[in-house]
Scaffold this active site. Structure first.
Site, PDB file in Angstrom:
ATOM      1  N   CYS A  78     -64.887 -19.287   5.593  1.00  0.00           N
ATOM      2  CA  CYS A  78     -65.849 -20.390   5.449  1.00  0.00           C
ATOM      3  C   CYS A  78     -66.949 -20.019   4.436  1.00  0.00           C
ATOM      4  O   CYS A  78     -66.708 -20.035   3.245  1.00  0.00           O
ATOM      5  CB  CYS A  78     -66.416 -20.770   6.818  1.00  0.00           C
ATOM      6  SG  CYS A  78     -67.171 -22.410   6.855  1.00  0.00           S
ATOM      7  N   HIS A 164     -61.411 -21.401  10.324  1.00  0.00           N
ATOM      8  CA  HIS A 164     -61.770 -20.223  11.109  1.00  0.00           C
ATOM      9  C   HIS A 164     -60.546 -19.682  11.850  1.00  0.00           C
ATOM     10  O   HIS A 164     -60.185 -20.200  12.913  1.00  0.00           O
ATOM     11  CB  HIS A 164     -62.873 -20.573  12.112  1.00  0.00           C
ATOM     12  CG  HIS A 164     -64.194 -20.859  11.469  1.00  0.00           C
ATOM     13  ND1 HIS A 164     -65.142 -19.885  11.259  1.00  0.00           N
ATOM     14  CD2 HIS A 164     -64.707 -22.010  10.966  1.00  0.00           C
ATOM     15  CE1 HIS A 164     -66.200 -20.429  10.662  1.00  0.00           C
ATOM     16  NE2 HIS A 164     -65.961 -21.711  10.481  1.00  0.00           N
ATOM     17  N   GLU A 166     -60.384 -17.043  13.522  1.00  0.00           N
ATOM     18  CA  GLU A 166     -60.774 -16.270  14.702  1.00  0.00           C
ATOM     19  C   GLU A 166     -60.855 -17.096  15.987  1.00  0.00           C
ATOM     20  O   GLU A 166     -60.849 -16.537  17.088  1.00  0.00           O
ATOM     21  CB  GLU A 166     -62.117 -15.561  14.458  1.00  0.00           C
ATOM     22  CG  GLU A 166     -63.332 -16.484  14.381  1.00  0.00           C
ATOM     23  CD  GLU A 166     -63.604 -17.051  12.998  1.00  0.00           C
ATOM     24  OE1 GLU A 166     -64.747 -17.444  12.734  1.00  0.00           O
ATOM     25  OE2 GLU A 166     -62.656 -17.093  12.180  1.00  0.00           O
TER      26      GLU A 166
END
Length: 232
Positions: A78, A164, A166
């Site tokens: 990002c 993202h 994660e």
């Protein structure tokens, strides 16, 4: 291990957790940490976290520019993607609206971080977006609405995602991180929860010395284990 530069994302600690779940040590440090200090940690890779800022804001967080040329593999997420694009001569813009929530991405190149991945549902949370990729970089994936979702330089030593990986909302997130850690960065699987416990005991003993430690225990498993460790 992996050094994570924290640009203020709500997900930064989650990045560290996901890396450690793959048996690789990770450590979060301030984004303005100089390269020499980073190299003292002897990392195998660097991850640039997301964050709420725009790279073009006057007080936007920056990093030691030497990091981009240090030779270590870098993953930008990002805001980290925007930093990589900006430093390499690309263009990041804000067009009045961003992407927030679930999105579908279509993979253009099934290699590097997208090895064995052709499409995926991912989690987006951004206002700025990549308008022009840097010279000699390539697009790895697009969102279904045509926005650039992932890019890499020629040898894929620097890769970045607009989404993202994660968060659990990104379906292939763990696989993407696995590919970065082991296919690109050649990290070693040498971290376990026991390593963390031993490291924290060492840090506490170094700080406390011969003094005593007062520990509050709720009666639950976590606090009881901590108390037991502190009194070893």
């Amino acid at each position: 291990g992996v050094i994570i530069l924290d640009f203020g994302s709500q997900y930064t600690k989650l990045i560290a957790r996901r890396v450690r779940e793959l048996s690789v040590y990770s450590e979060i440090i301030a984004p303005d940490t100089d390269l020499d200090t980073i190299l003292e940690h002897k990392p195998s890779a660097i991850i640039l976290s997301g964050g709420p800022s725009s790279v073009y804001e006057k007080n936007a967080p920056q990093i030691d520019k030497r990091i981009f040329k240090c030779g270590l593999p870098i993953l930008g997420i990002c805001y980290g993607l925007h930093l990589l694009v900006d430093q390499a001569g690309g263009e990041v813009v804000f067009k009045g609206e961003g992407e927030y929530g679930y999105a579908k991405i279509n993979v253009e190149l099934n290699e590097g971080i997208f090895q064995d991945i052709s499409s995926s549902t991912v989690w987006m949370s951004h206002g700025d977006r990549v308008e022009k990729i840097p010279p000699e970089w390539k697009v790895l994936a697009y969102s279904s609405n045509g926005i650039i979702a992932a890019i890499a330089n020629e040898d894929q030593s620097m890769v970045a995602t607009q989404f993202h990986p994660e968060v659990h909302h990104t379906k292939e997130g763990s696989k993407i991180l696995y590919n970065f850690l082991f296919n690109i960065s050649n990290c070693e699987k040498n971290w376990t929860p026991l390593n963390f416990i031993e490291e924290q005991i060492k840090n506490i003993k170094a700080q406390v010395g011969e003094n005593k430690v007062l520990t509050s225990v709720s009666g639950g498993v976590d606090s009881s284990v901590v108390a037991a460790l502190l009194h070893k």
